[in-house]
Design a protein around this motif. Structure first.
Motif, mmCIF file in Angstrom:
data_model
loop_
_atom_site.group_PDB
_atom_site.id
_atom_site.type_symbol
_atom_site.label_atom_id
_atom_site.label_comp_id
_atom_site.label_asym_id
_atom_site.label_seq_id
_atom_site.Cartn_x
_atom_site.Cartn_y
_atom_site.Cartn_z
ATOM 1 N N CYS A 407 84.985 61.090 1.520
ATOM 2 C CA CYS A 407 83.699 60.722 0.929
ATOM 3 C C CYS A 407 82.779 61.946 0.859
ATOM 4 O O CYS A 407 82.597 62.633 1.854
ATOM 5 C CB CYS A 407 83.058 59.620 1.764
ATOM 6 N N CYS A 410 79.848 61.118 3.591
ATOM 7 C CA CYS A 410 80.045 60.950 5.030
ATOM 8 C C CYS A 410 81.397 61.475 5.512
ATOM 9 O O CYS A 410 81.716 61.349 6.694
ATOM 10 C CB CYS A 410 79.883 59.484 5.418
ATOM 11 N N CYS A 425 84.957 54.528 -0.295
ATOM 12 C CA CYS A 425 84.651 55.027 1.036
ATOM 13 C C CYS A 425 84.535 53.787 1.920
ATOM 14 O O CYS A 425 83.685 52.939 1.690
ATOM 15 C CB CYS A 425 83.328 55.785 1.032
ATOM 16 N N CYS A 431 77.824 55.130 6.017
ATOM 17 C CA CYS A 431 77.747 56.005 4.842
ATOM 18 C C CYS A 431 76.382 55.807 4.178
ATOM 19 O O CYS A 431 76.102 54.758 3.607
ATOM 20 C CB CYS A 431 78.889 55.664 3.894
ATOM 21 N N GLN A 434 75.775 54.565 0.528
ATOM 22 C CA GLN A 434 76.314 53.217 0.404
ATOM 23 C C GLN A 434 75.340 52.185 1.004
ATOM 24 O O GLN A 434 75.052 51.150 0.414
ATOM 25 C CB GLN A 434 77.625 53.179 1.186
HETATM 26 ZN ZN LIG Z 1 80.966 57.570 2.715
#
Ligand SMILES: [Zn+2]
Ligand SMILES: NC(=O)c1ccc[n+]([C@@H]2O[C@H](COP(=O)([O-])OP(=O)(O)OC[C@H]3O[C@@H](n4cnc5c(N)ncnc54)[C@H](O)[C@@H]3O)[C@@H](O)[C@H]2O)c1
Length: 669
Positions: A407, A410, A425, A431, A434
């Motif tokens: 990702c 993250c 991800c 994250c 997200q």
């Molecule tokens: Zn992520």
């Protein structure tokens, strides 16, 4: 010089490829290649068949209209075949068309030019002025009966106005999705983490094939009518027919014009090349028709199209520019989407800097490399897309694009669901982009509508560690808010009030706000109507889910996965404690009897004569109670079709009486 064997192979391969593309285009509303590429393949096949008629396959797409009928609707036969139009991209071909017409007729003829609306052809049958049938083109001879869907389109009169029309007539037109509606629809889809619709035409055709005319109505389709058919024609020319049907209440675009010669036709085409982008609907060219009905009849038809008309298609708007990089964006479902960063280029009047690439497969398919000169195209769609690479300009310095394995935000390793093109991800809880996108979705207008809370404050709350998920929102304290930078007491109070007010949001919107993959607002509404509360939805089996209108396997699996995650259950419990609505506000049905007093019921599966909702209402109106899970205390299980085997087993084990639909209905007689 090609050997006959090569030609035979080429004919065979082209036939197969075109048939496949036709299938994708008409059956699945997908354009796998640009129209131009498709048209060139078809043209090539036509040329080869003309030179070697013995090689023409019986299934050749040069001989037939490309569409098909579906099993989902009643099949109807067309009174007059619904044909295709021969098409061209050049002035030369257009002049040749005019030559052919003049040769057959013996003199110059008058034409009518119309916009070629990029939608779906529809045939509308009227008896004594009343709309009795709406059908798709299908394979040209037979189409799908979509009368119920057609009735929801406002531009189509249910009854013709005025008088002078024959007892039986047919009007044809193009059903389309206005560009504005299309843009909104895609915006919603993007929010829901769903695949975007490629263009308005595909969207219109997908909409018309919906089983639920309620959905069709909500999409606000339009329809421009462009032709009239009857065994008793009350006029002599196409232009008169356009004027007449407009008077009778059909919507006719006022963009058409009579042209006394092919030069005037070319003037019209040039004039509209730019102007057409101001129209509220996508167009892809101009249709040129011989005006006089008598001359049309004289010219006749080929197997596939009228000899008295031709479509001039504008070349697709495309430009070449340098691919400078790829940016990876993480959406709220964790989906990672690549966006191409381009050297700014002028395309159809706007400067383009970014283009969509959809997913990793697309990068591979196009074999994109950094620094490549790429072709960017803008069709009916708003976001331009990369359609190809100029390989002649590629150098050794153009390095292949390595799709990230982790990702970009993250650094969690990305995962790919089998059979899907998208990478995700999986770090749902850590994250940042997200989580922020999930929170933004939750508070958005169509979801919980917490209008006082903006993305900036959300980010501040996240960074301060106060909010990590949607349930945390309802635990926010006044002190936490006022201590944020640039936050006054008044705004803090407004935010808290707005959050409190959001607890009144109806269940269907709460369900949408949760952001379950593939559960957009329409799907959430369906689910809320069907299951009426969260517990029932949570307990639903795969079979029970797909038994709901419009819910397919992909959505069902996503719902099951969502509830299988213990974190989600904790989250839902917190939201429930906070006071969010997890039940539909249904109106209490009027009591009919107390026959079922003191009895409890679980409803499972689908039923033949009544819907689950009706069944539930019946139980309540006769004094019974509907519960969601099977326990030893349960009185009855009403079992329909497609009931989950686990439920059946449990009920049998506990010795619970299982009722069929008929047995249940017998109880309340
Ligand atoms: Zn992520
Ligand atoms: N990209 C792909 O994979 C793919 C696959 C199959 C077909 N196609 C495209 O679809 C086209 C073939 O489709 P077709 O056979 O429907 O032909 P067509 O769309 O080129 O022409 C016929 C249609 O034009 C429409 N039309 C719009 N405005 C009109 C007007 N004013 N008067 C009359 N008709 C009007 C009608 O719906 C009619 O059925 C090809 O040109 C091709 O580019 C693309």
């Amino acid at each position: 010089m090609a050997t006959p064997h090569d030609v035979a192979t080429e004919v065979k391969q082209l036939t197969e490829r075109i048939n496949y593309l036709n299938y994708q285009y008409y059956q699945n509303s997908i354009s796998e290649v640009p129209d131009f590429e498709f048209d060139m393949m078809l043209k090539r096949l036509q040329e080869l068949e003309d030179q070697h008629p013995e090689l023409r396959q019986p299934t050749s797409p040069t001989q037939r209209v490309g569409g098909t009928i579906t099993k989902n609707f009643k099949t109807v036969f067309h009174r007059y075949p619904m044909l295709s139009l021969s098409n061209t991209y050049s002035e030369e071909d257009l002049r040749e068309f005019d030559n052919r017409v003049q040769k057959a007729i013996g003199h110059e003829v008058e034409y009518v030019c119309e916009q070629k609306f990029d939608g779906v052809a529809i045939s509308l049958t009227y008896e004594n002025g009343i709309l009795v049938q709406g059908a798709t083109r299908g394979d040209g001879t037979r189409g799908d009966d979509i009368t119920n869907n057609v009735r929801t389109i406002r531009d189509i009169p249910l009854q013709a106005h005025g008088q002078g029309f024959p007892e039986l007539f047919e009007v044809r037109g193009e059903v389309f999705l206005p560009l504005q509606v299309f843009e909104q629809l895609n915006q919603d889809r993007e929010e829901n983490g769903e695949q975007l619709l490629a263009n308005p035409r595909n969207a219109a055709s997908g909409t018309l094939k919906q089983q639920d005319s309620g959905i069709v109505a909500s999409r606000k389709l339009g329809c421009f009518s462009y032709s009239f058919h009857s065994s008793r024609l009350p006029f002599d020319s196409h232009s008169e027919s356009l004027e007449a049907i407009q008077k009778w209440g059909f919507k006719v675009s006022d963009t058409w014009r009579k042209c006394s010669s092919i030069d005037k036709v070319l003037e019209y085409i040039n004039e509209w090349e730019e102007k057409r982008h101001e129209l509220p609907i996508a167009t892809d060219g101009v249709v040129v028709k011989v005006n006089s009905y008598a001359l049309q009849e004289e010219l006749g038809f080929t197997a596939k199209s009228p000899r008295w008309a031709i479509a001039y298609k504008y070349p697709a708007m495309s430009a070449a520019t340098k691919l400078q990089g790829i940016q990876y964006q993480v959406g709220r479902t964790g989906a990672v989407t690549p966006v191409a960063l381009l050297e700014p280029v002028l395309l159809a009047g706007t400067v383009v800097k970014r283009a969509s690439v959809h997913n990793a497969n697309e990068i591979l398919r196009l074999d994109l490399r950094l620094g490549d000169i790429v072709f960017v195209e803008k069709g009916g769609e708003i976001i331009p897309k990369i359609t190809g690479v100029d390989l002649t300009k590629r150098t050794a310095e153009n390095t292949p694009i390595v799709y990230p394995t982790e990702c970009p935000a993250c650094h969690t390793p990305l995962v790919r669901v089998e059979g899907e093109a998208q990478f995700y991800c999986p770090n749902e809880k850590g994250c940042e982009p997200q989580i922020l996108a999930k929170l933004e979705h939750f508070i958005s207008r169509k979801a919980m509508n917490v209008d006082e809370l903006g993305p900036r404050t959300l980010e501040q709350l996240y960074k301060a560690g106060f909010v990590r998920n949607v349930a945390d929102l309802y635990d926010i304290q006044f002190e936490q808010l006022v201590n944020l930078e640039r936050m006054g007491e008044k705004s803090a109070n407004n935010i808290l009030n707005s959050l409190a007010k959001s607890k009144e949001t109806p269940f269907e919107r709460v369900l949408f706000a949760l952001g379950i993959r593939f559960v957009g607002s329409t799907v959430a509404k369906k689910l809320a109507e069907h299951f009426t509360d969260l517990a029932a939805l949570r307990g639903a089996t795969y079979e029970e889910l797909i038994a709901v209108n419009e819910i397919g396997g992909r959505i069902a699996n996503s719902i099951i996965e969502y509830f299988a995650e213990p974190d989600h259950i904790v989250l839902l419990e917190r939201l429930q404690v906070a006071g969010l609505k997890f039940k539909s506000d249904s109106i209490k049905p009027e009591m009919q009897s107390d026959k079922l007093e003191g009895k409890t019921f679980v409803i499972s599966g689908v039923f033949e004569t009544i819907s689950r909702d009706e069944l539930q209402q019946l139980i309540i109106s006769h004094g019974g109670k509907v519960v969601s899970s099977i326990s030893a205390k349960l009185t009855y299980l009403v079992a329909g079709d497609k009931m989950g085997p686990a439920k059946l087993e449990k009920a049998t084990k506990l010795g619970i009486t299982i009722l069929s639909e008929d047995q249940f209905l017998g109880m309340i007689q």
